[in-house]
Write a protein that holds these residues in place. Structure first.
Motif, PDB file in Angstrom:
ATOM      1  N   THR A 139       3.044 -34.412 -41.664  1.00 22.73           N
ATOM      2  CA  THR A 139       1.681 -34.659 -41.185  1.00 22.73           C
ATOM      3  C   THR A 139       0.773 -33.560 -41.725  1.00 22.73           C
ATOM      4  N   GLY A 180      -0.426 -38.946 -40.974  1.00 22.59           N
ATOM      5  CA  GLY A 180       0.994 -38.978 -41.284  1.00 22.59           C
ATOM      6  C   GLY A 180       1.201 -39.417 -42.727  1.00 22.59           C
ATOM      7  N   THR A 231       1.571 -36.057 -30.666  1.00 23.96           N
ATOM      8  CA  THR A 231       2.057 -35.049 -31.595  1.00 23.96           C
ATOM      9  C   THR A 231       1.602 -33.646 -31.221  1.00 23.96           C
ATOM     10  N   ARG A 269       3.814 -41.379 -37.608  1.00 19.20           N
ATOM     11  CA  ARG A 269       4.494 -42.202 -38.613  1.00 19.20           C
ATOM     12  C   ARG A 269       3.605 -42.275 -39.854  1.00 19.20           C
ATOM     13  N   ALA A 270       4.210 -42.621 -40.988  1.00 27.38           N
ATOM     14  CA  ALA A 270       3.459 -42.764 -42.235  1.00 27.38           C
ATOM     15  C   ALA A 270       2.295 -43.725 -42.026  1.00 27.38           C
ATOM     16  N   GLU A 293      -0.229 -43.378 -39.930  1.00 31.27           N
ATOM     17  CA  GLU A 293      -0.919 -43.175 -38.655  1.00 31.27           C
ATOM     18  C   GLU A 293      -1.833 -41.962 -38.767  1.00 31.27           C
ATOM     19  N   HIS A 332      13.690 -33.617 -30.654  1.00 30.66           N
ATOM     20  CA  HIS A 332      12.766 -33.671 -31.783  1.00 30.66           C
ATOM     21  C   HIS A 332      12.448 -32.240 -32.211  1.00 30.66           C
ATOM     22  N   THR A 371       4.033 -39.052 -44.478  1.00 36.04           N
ATOM     23  CA  THR A 371       5.325 -39.725 -44.369  1.00 36.04           C
ATOM     24  C   THR A 371       5.730 -39.646 -42.906  1.00 36.04           C
ATOM     25  N   ASP A 372       6.885 -40.190 -42.559  1.00 36.03           N
ATOM     26  CA  ASP A 372       7.370 -40.085 -41.179  1.00 36.03           C
ATOM     27  C   ASP A 372       7.756 -38.651 -40.813  1.00 36.03           C
ATOM     28  N   TRP A 373       7.901 -37.777 -41.801  1.00 36.83           N
ATOM     29  CA  TRP A 373       8.321 -36.401 -41.537  1.00 36.83           C
ATOM     30  C   TRP A 373       7.283 -35.358 -41.949  1.00 36.83           C
TER      31      TRP A 373
END
Length: 168
Positions: A38, A32, A1, A13-14, A16, A71, A34-36
């Motif tokens: 951090t 993380g 990341t 990812r949520a 992590e 991304h 959520t997945d979106w």
């Protein structure tokens, strides 16, 4: 990341998380939510033990993938030192586009430095970052991160640059 200091467009990812130690000075935890989304928090812990130099580095990053190869991320960070000169409270707002996979990628980012006081823009008005990573094996990667500090007064140069190439 992240590359060295700069963010990539990849997201945790949520659930992590990571711990990062930079230059034996800056410690950071990322999670993380959520997945979106951090969130990160850390500090220059050795300075905590110097009189009145408690500090906190905080950040958040929002991102999404447009397929497997593109991304996007927007992030913000702040470094706060309570009791210090307000000019020491500063941060970056960054937009990043990453092309590639976690094994081989290239990112272009635009960072806008800010401080909580006016006139403290030694870093310039804009930082353009070109970074990339190439995983050579399961445990080894070649990473580059290159910063161009536009309108910087931090160095005696027309376009100051900070360049790096490391094995991670």
């Amino acid at each position: 990341t992240r590359y060295l200091m700069a963010p990539s467009g990849f997201m945790l990812r949520a659930g992590e998380g990571y711990f990062s130690q930079k230059e034996l000075l800056f410690s950071e935890l990322g999670y993380g939510v959520t997945d979106w989304l951090t969130l990160s928090v850390g500090g220059a812990i050795p300075f905590w033990f110097v009189s009145n130099r408690f500090n906190v580095i905080g950040g958040l990053k929002l991102g999404l993938s447009l397929g497997e190869m593109v991304h996007l991320a927007a992030s913000g960070s702040i470094w706060w030192i309570p009791g210090a000169d307000p000019a020491v409270t500063f941060g970056l707002v960054t937009g990043t586009v990453t092309v590639g996979t976690t094994n081989l990628n290239l990112s272009l980012a635009a960072s806008f430095p800010y401080s909580l006081t006016t006139g403290a823009q030694d870093m310039g008005d804009l930082i353009i970052i070109v970074a990339g990573s190439w995983r050579l094996s399961r445990t080894l990667a070649l990473v580059t991160e290159n910063w161009i500090l536009v309108n910087s007064t931090a160095w005696d140069a027309t376009v100051p640059m900070i360049n790096s190439l490391v094995l991670r």
